[in-house]
Write a protein that holds these residues in place. Structure first.
Motif, short mmCIF file in Angstrom:
data_model
loop_
_atom_site.label_atom_id
_atom_site.label_comp_id
_atom_site.label_asym_id
_atom_site.label_seq_id
_atom_site.Cartn_x
_atom_site.Cartn_y
_atom_site.Cartn_z
N UNK A 244 14.37 -45.98 -9.61
CA UNK A 244 14.29 -46.08 -11.07
C UNK A 244 13.89 -44.74 -11.69
N UNK A 245 12.97 -44.05 -11.05
CA UNK A 245 12.55 -42.75 -11.56
C UNK A 245 13.68 -41.73 -11.50
N UNK A 246 14.45 -41.78 -10.42
CA UNK A 246 15.54 -40.82 -10.24
C UNK A 246 16.69 -41.11 -11.20
N UNK A 247 16.98 -42.39 -11.45
CA UNK A 247 18.06 -42.75 -12.37
C UNK A 247 17.91 -42.05 -13.71
N UNK A 248 16.69 -41.98 -14.17
CA UNK A 248 16.43 -41.48 -15.52
C UNK A 248 16.36 -39.97 -15.63
N UNK A 249 16.60 -39.28 -14.52
CA UNK A 249 16.52 -37.82 -14.55
C UNK A 249 17.63 -37.23 -13.68
N UNK A 250 18.76 -36.95 -14.28
CA UNK A 250 19.90 -36.44 -13.52
C UNK A 250 19.72 -34.95 -13.23
N UNK A 251 20.29 -34.45 -12.15
CA UNK A 251 20.17 -33.02 -11.82
C UNK A 251 21.03 -32.17 -12.74
N UNK A 252 20.58 -30.96 -12.99
CA UNK A 252 21.33 -30.05 -13.86
C UNK A 252 21.72 -28.76 -13.14
N UNK A 253 21.34 -28.62 -11.89
CA UNK A 253 21.64 -27.41 -11.14
C UNK A 253 20.41 -26.53 -11.01
N UNK A 254 20.27 -25.90 -9.88
CA UNK A 254 19.13 -25.04 -9.58
C UNK A 254 19.50 -23.59 -9.93
N UNK A 255 18.95 -23.10 -11.04
CA UNK A 255 19.29 -21.76 -11.50
C UNK A 255 18.82 -20.68 -10.54
N UNK A 260 22.61 -16.38 -0.52
CA UNK A 260 22.20 -15.58 0.64
C UNK A 260 21.06 -16.26 1.41
N UNK A 261 20.39 -17.19 0.75
CA UNK A 261 19.32 -17.97 1.38
C UNK A 261 19.43 -19.41 0.87
N UNK A 262 20.50 -20.10 1.24
CA UNK A 262 20.84 -21.37 0.61
C UNK A 262 19.86 -22.50 0.92
N UNK A 263 19.44 -23.19 -0.12
CA UNK A 263 18.61 -24.37 -0.01
C UNK A 263 19.53 -25.58 0.13
N UNK A 264 19.52 -26.30 1.27
CA UNK A 264 20.44 -27.42 1.46
C UNK A 264 20.17 -28.62 0.56
N UNK A 265 18.99 -28.68 -0.08
CA UNK A 265 18.63 -29.84 -0.89
C UNK A 265 19.04 -29.71 -2.34
N UNK A 266 19.55 -28.54 -2.74
CA UNK A 266 19.94 -28.33 -4.13
C UNK A 266 21.13 -27.39 -4.17
N UNK A 267 21.54 -27.00 -5.36
CA UNK A 267 22.72 -26.16 -5.53
C UNK A 267 22.71 -25.60 -6.94
N UNK A 268 23.53 -24.61 -7.17
CA UNK A 268 23.74 -24.20 -8.56
C UNK A 268 24.56 -25.24 -9.31
N UNK A 269 25.22 -26.12 -8.57
CA UNK A 269 25.90 -27.28 -9.16
C UNK A 269 24.87 -28.37 -9.42
N UNK A 270 25.18 -29.38 -10.25
CA UNK A 270 24.24 -30.47 -10.54
C UNK A 270 24.17 -31.45 -9.37
N UNK A 271 23.48 -31.04 -8.33
CA UNK A 271 23.46 -31.77 -7.05
C UNK A 271 22.06 -31.67 -6.46
N UNK A 272 21.60 -32.74 -5.85
CA UNK A 272 20.32 -32.67 -5.15
C UNK A 272 20.25 -33.74 -4.08
N UNK A 273 19.36 -33.50 -3.11
CA UNK A 273 19.08 -34.44 -2.02
C UNK A 273 17.58 -34.70 -2.02
N UNK A 274 17.19 -35.98 -1.91
CA UNK A 274 15.78 -36.35 -1.92
C UNK A 274 15.47 -37.31 -0.78
#
Length: 357
Positions: A244-255, A260-274
């Motif tokens: 329920x908490x996640x539903x109400x807060x969509x990802x917008x991308x990690x600026x 060169x040091x990629x974080x697999x849990x996020x992206x510059x795209x609106x994507x995340x893993x929790x």
């Protein structure tokens, strides 16, 4: 919001639907009601939300007789045309995709079921979300994606390229597919890696269900890897509150995302893993002891080797959920097991370890 919940006759989907209904969202649930486990349990979950079993037929909208803000449609994720028609008709704001072919061990016996449902079916969901400009797609991943990784606790920043079952591989594939759609089409997506969910109305193929049934029937229970296993057992109400908490807060991308040091849990795209778990690993034998204590008996135990496809330990690092969503799981295993057994004994009419006719 208008929210689609796929897998709404399933364990987590059923509980999520109830919570969304209570908070006032307009909810449409879909499920194919397959026979991977007892369909009567699925129909009874639907009945709890006011869906009359006798009214269900494929593709037909059923209005809940209990809740004005809930409707159900029997529909399969592999039905591309059926999904497209439904998405066009309802104009959802958010999609929670919890439908999947579940089960690690079953993936050794029937691998094609996982490709059909978890890959082809998920692709259909992604396409519908893209074409209908869905504001947020939340989907079920799994702790099983961590595979051979033994660094504890499991972090969304860890590598997950070594799955040990096709089920796990299908969930990892979902995360990769979602990222592609987030990047190409700007579709906000969130993967939730669930950790060993249990509670009332649970799945009959899960450990708590199997152990409880066997003990109440005075049958031995099988303990795999000779008991040398740990799991991050997470009560279903805690899981649902996290969703329920996640539903109400969509990802917008990690600026700050750096290729060169990629974080697999996020992206510059609106994507995340929790990760969404209890955040506490429990020895399997301690879990069994809590069941025995509640039932006032000692189980006969048969110790077995580790099964193919199983991982030895799971333990969720839930720091991102805590920091970003104020997620705080509250139910310990003693309380959760007691709640499950209270439900189980009523639902199956067990009393004093005997079946009441």
């Amino acid at each position: 919001m208008k929210i689609l919940v796929t897998g709404s006759a399933g364990f987590i989907g059923f509980h999520l639907v109830k919570s969304l209904i209570r908070r006032g969202d307009e909810v449409i649930g879909i499920d194919n009601i397959n026979d991977y486990y007892d369909v009567n349990l699925k129909f009874d979950r639907l009945a709890e939300t006011g869906i009359d079993r006798s009214e269900i037929s494929y593709g037909k909208e059923i209005r809940s007789i209990k809740y004005v803000n809930y409707k159900f449609i029997k529909l399969d994720l592999t039905d591309q045309d059926g999904l497209k028609t439904m998405f066009e008709a309802y104009k959802f704001d958010v999609v929670c995709n919890l439908a999947a072919q579940a089960g690690v061990r079953y993936s050794l016996e029937n691998p094609s079921a996982y490709i059909e449902s978890n890959i082809k079916g998920f692709l259909n969901i992604l396409e519908c979300c893209r074409n209908q400009h869905i504001e947020h797609l939340i989907y079920a991943s799994s702790s099983s994606v961590y595979g051979l990784n033994r660094v504890m606790p499991f972090s969304v920043n860890h590598n997950v390229d070594h799955p040990v079952s096709l089920y796990a591989a299908s969930k990892k594939s979902n995360e990769l597919m979602a990222h592609a759609y987030s990047y190409l089409f700007g579709l906000p997506t969130t993967a939730l890696r669930f950790f060993t969910v249990y509670g009332p109305w649970g799945r009959p193929d899960m450990a708590l269900f199997l152990f409880s049934k066997a003990i109440l029937e005075n049958k031995p229970i099988r303990i795999f890897n000779n008991g040398m296993m740990k799991r991050d057992f997470t009560y279903v109400d805690d899981i649902v509150q996290g969703i329920l908490k996640v539903i109400d807060k969509s990802p917008s991308g990690n600026l700050k995302w750096d290729g060169l040091n990629p974080d697999p849990s996020s992206s510059k795209a609106p994507y995340r893993v929790l990760n969404i778990g209890r955040g506490h690993s429990v020895k399997l034998l301690d879990f069994v002891s809590a069941i025995e204590k509640n039932l006032g008996t000692t189980a006969e135990k048969v110790y077995c080797p580790l099964q193919e496809g199983d991982v030895v330990d799971t333990w969720a690092d839930i720091s991102k959920m805590k920091d970003e969503f104020n997620y705080l799981p509250r139910v310990d295993i003693e309380e959760g097991i007691a709640a499950f057994l209270d439900w189980y004994r009523v639902y199956y009419s067990y009393c004093n370890q005997e079946v009441v006719a």
